[in-house]
Each structure stands twice: as structure tokens, then as C-alpha cells.
Design an enzyme around this catalytic site. Structure first.
Site, PDB file in Angstrom:
ATOM      1  CB  CYS A  86      -3.689 -13.749  -2.254  1.00  0.00           C
ATOM      2  SG  CYS A  86      -5.284 -13.781  -2.374  1.00  0.00           S
ATOM      3  CG  ASP A 105     -15.057  -4.974  -1.855  1.00  0.00           C
ATOM      4  OD1 ASP A 105     -13.709  -5.240  -1.822  1.00  0.00           O
ATOM      5  OD2 ASP A 105     -15.823  -5.918  -1.603  1.00  0.00           O
ATOM      6  CB  SER A 106     -19.002  -7.566  -4.728  1.00  0.00           C
ATOM      7  OG  SER A 106     -18.044  -8.430  -4.171  1.00  0.00           O
ATOM      8  CG  ASP A 141      -5.635  -7.074  -3.233  1.00  0.00           C
ATOM      9  OD1 ASP A 141      -4.981  -8.333  -3.416  1.00  0.00           O
ATOM     10  OD2 ASP A 141      -5.537  -6.495  -2.288  1.00  0.00           O
ATOM     11  CG  PHE A 195     -11.052  -7.467  -6.296  1.00  0.00           C
ATOM     12  CD1 PHE A 195     -12.202  -8.052  -6.330  1.00  0.00           C
ATOM     13  CD2 PHE A 195     -10.294  -6.983  -7.367  1.00  0.00           C
ATOM     14  CE1 PHE A 195     -12.336  -8.809  -7.521  1.00  0.00           C
ATOM     15  CE2 PHE A 195     -10.522  -7.701  -8.821  1.00  0.00           C
ATOM     16  CZ  PHE A 195     -11.700  -8.578  -8.637  1.00  0.00           C
ATOM     17  NE  ARG A 226      -3.920  -2.009   2.117  1.00  0.00           N
ATOM     18  CZ  ARG A 226      -3.869  -3.067   3.217  1.00  0.00           C
ATOM     19  NH1 ARG A 226      -2.898  -2.871   4.456  1.00  0.00           N
ATOM     20  NH2 ARG A 226      -4.798  -4.121   3.309  1.00  0.00           N
ATOM     21  CG  ASN A 255     -18.889  -8.624 -10.585  1.00  0.00           C
ATOM     22  OD1 ASN A 255     -17.768  -8.468 -10.896  1.00  0.00           O
ATOM     23  ND2 ASN A 255     -19.488  -9.783 -10.337  1.00  0.00           N
TER      24      ASN A 255
HETATM   25  N1  SAH Z   1      -7.453  -4.705  -1.700  1.00  0.00           N
HETATM   26  C1  SAH Z   1      -8.009  -4.935  -0.153  1.00  0.00           C
HETATM   27  C2  SAH Z   1      -7.872  -6.531  -0.135  1.00  0.00           C
HETATM   28  C3  SAH Z   1      -8.920  -7.165  -0.949  1.00  0.00           C
HETATM   29  S1  SAH Z   1      -9.514  -8.745  -0.579  1.00  0.00           S
HETATM   30  C4  SAH Z   1      -7.060  -4.264   0.813  1.00  0.00           C
HETATM   31  O1  SAH Z   1      -5.974  -3.765   0.304  1.00  0.00           O
HETATM   32  O2  SAH Z   1      -7.302  -4.513   2.332  1.00  0.00           O
HETATM   33  C5  SAH Z   1     -10.720  -8.911  -1.613  1.00  0.00           C
HETATM   34  C6  SAH Z   1     -12.175  -8.234  -1.864  1.00  0.00           C
HETATM   35  O3  SAH Z   1     -12.565  -8.455  -2.846  1.00  0.00           O
HETATM   36  C7  SAH Z   1     -13.012  -8.397  -0.652  1.00  0.00           C
HETATM   37  O4  SAH Z   1     -13.156  -7.229   0.052  1.00  0.00           O
HETATM   38  C8  SAH Z   1     -14.315  -9.189  -1.438  1.00  0.00           C
HETATM   39  O5  SAH Z   1     -15.455  -8.396  -0.855  1.00  0.00           O
HETATM   40  C9  SAH Z   1     -14.130  -8.448  -2.951  1.00  0.00           C
HETATM   41  N2  SAH Z   1     -14.715  -9.181  -3.925  1.00  0.00           N
HETATM   42  C10 SAH Z   1     -14.602 -10.646  -4.171  1.00  0.00           C
HETATM   43  N3  SAH Z   1     -15.116 -10.799  -5.465  1.00  0.00           N
HETATM   44  C11 SAH Z   1     -15.573  -9.346  -6.023  1.00  0.00           C
HETATM   45  C12 SAH Z   1     -16.377  -9.108  -7.133  1.00  0.00           C
HETATM   46  N4  SAH Z   1     -16.286 -10.072  -8.245  1.00  0.00           N
HETATM   47  N5  SAH Z   1     -16.133  -7.594  -7.309  1.00  0.00           N
HETATM   48  C13 SAH Z   1     -15.816  -6.865  -6.427  1.00  0.00           C
HETATM   49  N6  SAH Z   1     -15.403  -7.307  -5.349  1.00  0.00           N
HETATM   50  C14 SAH Z   1     -15.267  -8.568  -4.972  1.00  0.00           C
END
Ligand code: SAH
Length: 390
Positions: free
Chosen positions: A334, A246-247, A294, A224, A208, A273
Site C-alpha cells: 500500500c 501481527d505485532s 500485507d 500482517f 480477500r 514481528n
Molecule cells: N492484512 C490486514 C491489513 C494489514 S494492515 C487485513 O486484511 O485487514 C498492517 C498490519 O501490520 C497492522 O495490523 C499492524 O499492526 C501490522 N504490523 C506492522 N508492522 C508489523 C511487524 N513488523 N510485524 C507484524 N505486524 C506488523
């Protein structure tokens, strides 16, 4: 005398070289014993390979402790946890939230401990650790005398594979409804109490910071975003516009709250999404100066690998369409079973398809509070790649 289990000869090398898991198929017999029993593992010639926790219900039948341990008591946990905490103090001296114990990499297979301010969050993911929760709690209180509460967040599906139920709740002291801590000079308030689904991803802490360093004067799209991690750091670093997607509704709500309490007015968050959102952005002809990807893990086992690779291809291809010359693609994965070179291959192929020439300007991994045990590739999972469009 501890009960002795015998390893089949063909697995000897892997275990001698330091791998800590013995699978049911690696043992010459699977005797009935209380899940979590302390046992000694031996070669077929009778030489000891160390002690570990045995669980006849799990495919990972034995989790070795990395040495000859005759008694697993409070002092054992105090010693191991002290050692783990000392490493974090050296490498992340100012961190207010970090992973204190990262399972195998701290020779405590099945145990995860995170610290948020003065609250400890534990996960006991094996029968061996779960049945010793009381010892672990007493040990943690000795190693962290300033801690005010310990909560268990035992919601991982890994527990079901050990015959353990999913459960959560305060197990000692008092745990506030939200834990407060600073990361990269940003104030975060994360809900870790029972029932909350946001939590926090500690492993991206240093990545970050990289995003913050690259964000000045840029428009940034954080896909995400969870509770805002990258988007908040981008805004802190001087992004002119920082949008997180984020979803999850609670995650978006929490991200918005973080922007407010930190006065990061360049931030906004959208519940959507990511796959759909990126396609719409392309259709609208929108461009960004930086796109961050991410996503959650796309494959926990080999059977899901093809789908995962296709997911990474689509995400990276679509993100690249939103970037022009000088733009930055930040991409993380990940998914443990996708190695970095495979991810690089995918991004190379997709960038060629959409005619973007990329140079890799930074590569990172999980923060050092998630160390990698060399004998266990399973402990290395996070890839973090930063590209510039030339
Ligand atoms: N970048 C974040 C961590 C991401 S974790 C950080 O720095 O803390 C992954 C995230 O993806 C979760 O919050 C989950 O809710 C989201 N997610 C999963 N599938 C998704 C999709 N299709 N569209 C949007 N968000 C999604």
C-alpha cells in the site's frame, strides 16, 4: 465574489489536466486568510481554474473541488456524497461496510467517509473540510437516513500538516462500542470507538475473496493479519491450517474473536514481528502452501523509499523460502510511491536469488469503493499480486 489566487504559469498544465492540489510554491503569492476559505484559482492571464479550499498553513495550499462552485453548502455535499454513494451501490451492492467517500477520487479532497452497518466514520483531513464538519454531518444524515450515528476518527498525521489537531469522538447520534458487519460472508465486529486502534481495512475486500478461492486444502500463513482479514477468508475457503501474524495485541485479540464467532477452527493467531517470525520459520525448515504479505506502508515520502524497497525485498525473499512448487505467494503493497512494476522487479529479482520460478496468476488493486482519479496518481496506492511457484 470569491477571493482570487493566481497560479504560476508552469503549473497550469497539471491543473488544467485535472490535478486537484496546488502547492504553496505554485502560487504567485500566499495571502493571509482563514484556513479553509473558499477561493477561486486563476491563471496569470485571469482565466478561472475553478474553486477550492485555501489553507496558507499547509504545503497543499489549495484543494480544488473540480469545477466552479460558488457556494459550498449542505446541498453541495448532499449532491457529491449522493453521487459517491451511487457508485458504491452499483459496484458493491451487498457490501455492509464500504468507503462512501474517498477524498479526491470523489472530488472531495480532504474528506474520507466509511460506512459500517448503520455507523458512519468520517475523517476531515483538510482545514476546508474540517471547518465544514457540520454541513457534512447534516448532508450525510440526508443521504443515509437509516444511519444511527456518526463518529470522527481524526487521528491521521495529515491533519497536523494542515494545522489541525488530532481528535476523535461521536459527533452525532449513537455509536455502539463495536460495529457489526458481514464481509464475504464472515461476521466482523470491529471496535471503532474512541481509543481503539484496530479499525478495519476496507480496501482489501475483493482481494480477500481471491485468497478464499485459492485456499481449499492448503496451509496458509497470513503475515500482517490485523483483525484477521485474509486468514479468516482462507479458513472460510477451506484452508486446513490458517495462521495469522501481527505485532499488535488488540488486533490479534480481535482476530481470535472473529475466528470464534465464525466457527473457523482452522484459524489461529500469533502476536509477533513478521520479519522475525519468517526468519524463524525458515530456520525451522517449515513449509507453507500459501504465504500472504500485507505490510503497512513502508514509505510516506521519497526519503524513505530505499528502506521500503529493501523491506519488500526481504519480506518476499523470506516468504518464498517457505514455499515449494505449487505454493502461492500473495503480496500486497500500500506504499503509494512504489509503483507496481517496481514491486514486480523486486519479486522477480528475489525469486531468482532463492531459485523459485514464479508465474503471476492474479493482479488486483484497491476495491472499487476506493476509485482512482486518473489525473492524480496519488489516489492509486494498493498493489495486490498473486504468484504460483512453478
Ligand atoms: N492484512 C490486514 C491489513 C494489514 S494492515 C487485513 O486484511 O485487514 C498492517 C498490519 O501490520 C497492522 O495490523 C499492524 O499492526 C501490522 N504490523 C506492522 N508492522 C508489523 C511487524 N513488523 N510485524 C507484524 N505486524 C506488523
Amino acid at each position: 465574489m470569491l477571493p482570487i489566487l493566481t497560479l504560476r504559469p508552469r503549473e497550469e498544465r497539471r491543473i488544467k489536466e485535472g490535478h486537484l492540489w496546488v502547492f504553496t510554491t505554485d502560487l504567485s503569492a500566499i495571502p493571509q486568510m482563514e484556513p479553509g476559505s473558499l477561493i477561486r484559482l486563476s491563471t496569470s492571464d485571469g482565466a478561472s481554474l475553478g474553486t477550492g479550499f485555501y489553507n496558507p498553513l499547509s504545503k497543499i495550499a489549495i484543494r480544488l473541488l473540480g469545477g466552479e462552485i460558488d457556494v459550498v453548502d449542505e446541498d453541495f455535499f448532499v449532491e457529491r456524497i449522493t453521487r459517491a454513494a451511487r457508485l458504491r451501490a452499483l459496484l458493491l451492492p451487498n457490501a455492509e461496510a464500504y468507503r462512501v467517500v474517498f477524498g479526491e477520487a470523489d472530488l472531495l479532497s480532504g474528506l474520507i467517509v466509511d460506512l459500517y452497518g448503520s455507523t458512519l466514520v468520517i475523517q476531515t483531513l483538510s482545514a476546508g473540510m474540517d471547518s465544514r464538519k457540520d454541513l457534512i454531518v447534516s448532508a450525510l444524515r440526508r443521504v443515509f437516513p437509516a444511519a444511527t450515528g456518526i463518529i470522527e476518527k481524526n487521528l491521521s498525521q495529515m491533519r497536523t500538516k494542515e494545522g489541525l489537531e488530532l481528535t476523535e469522538g461521536v459527533i452525532w447520534g449513537e455509536v455502539p462500542s463495536t460495529v457489526q458487519f458481514r464481509e464475504n460472508d464472515i461476521l466482523l465486529e470491529v471496535d471503532i470507538t474512541a481509543g481503539q486502534k484496530t479499525g478495519y481495512f476496507l480496501d482489501q475486500k475483493l482481494n480477500r475473496k481471491i485468497v478464499a478461492d485459492l485456499s481449499a486444502g492448503r496451509t496458509v500463513l497470513d503475515c500482517f493479519c490485523n483483525v484477521g482479514g485474509f486468514a479468516l477468508n482462507a479458513a472460510k475457503g477451506g484452508a486446513t491450517e490458517s495462521v495469522g501474524i501481527d505485532s499488535s495485541a488488540p488486533a490479534i485479540e480481535s482476530a481470535q474473536h472473529h475466528a470464534t464467532i465464525n466457527n473457523l477452527n482452522a484459524c489461529s493467531f500469533v502476536k509477533a514481528n513478521v520479519f522475525d517470525y519468517l526468519r524463524e520459520q525458515v530456520a525451522e525448515g517449515r513449509k507453507w502452501d500459501m504465504v500472504i504479505l500485507d505490510p503497512p506502508s513502508f514509505a510516506k515520502h521519497r526519503g524513505a523509499l530505499r528502506g521500503a524497497l529493501a523491506g519488500y525485498a526481504e519480506l518476499n525473499r523470506t516468504a518464498l523460502k517457505l514455499l515449494d512448487s505449487g505454493g502461492i505467494l500473495v503480496t500486497a503493497s500500500c506504499t503509494q510511491i512504489v509503483p507496481e512494476h517496481d514491486l514486480l522487479d523486486i519479486i522477480y529479482r528475489e525469486s531468482a536469488r532463492v531459485r523459485r520460478r514464479l508465474r503471476l496468476i492474479h493482479r488486483g488493486s484497491q476495491a472499487p469503493d476506493h476509485p482512482v482519479l486518473l489525473a492524480m496518481p496519488e489516489t492509486q496506492y494498493l498493489k495486490f499480486l498473486v504468484f504460483e511457484v512453478m
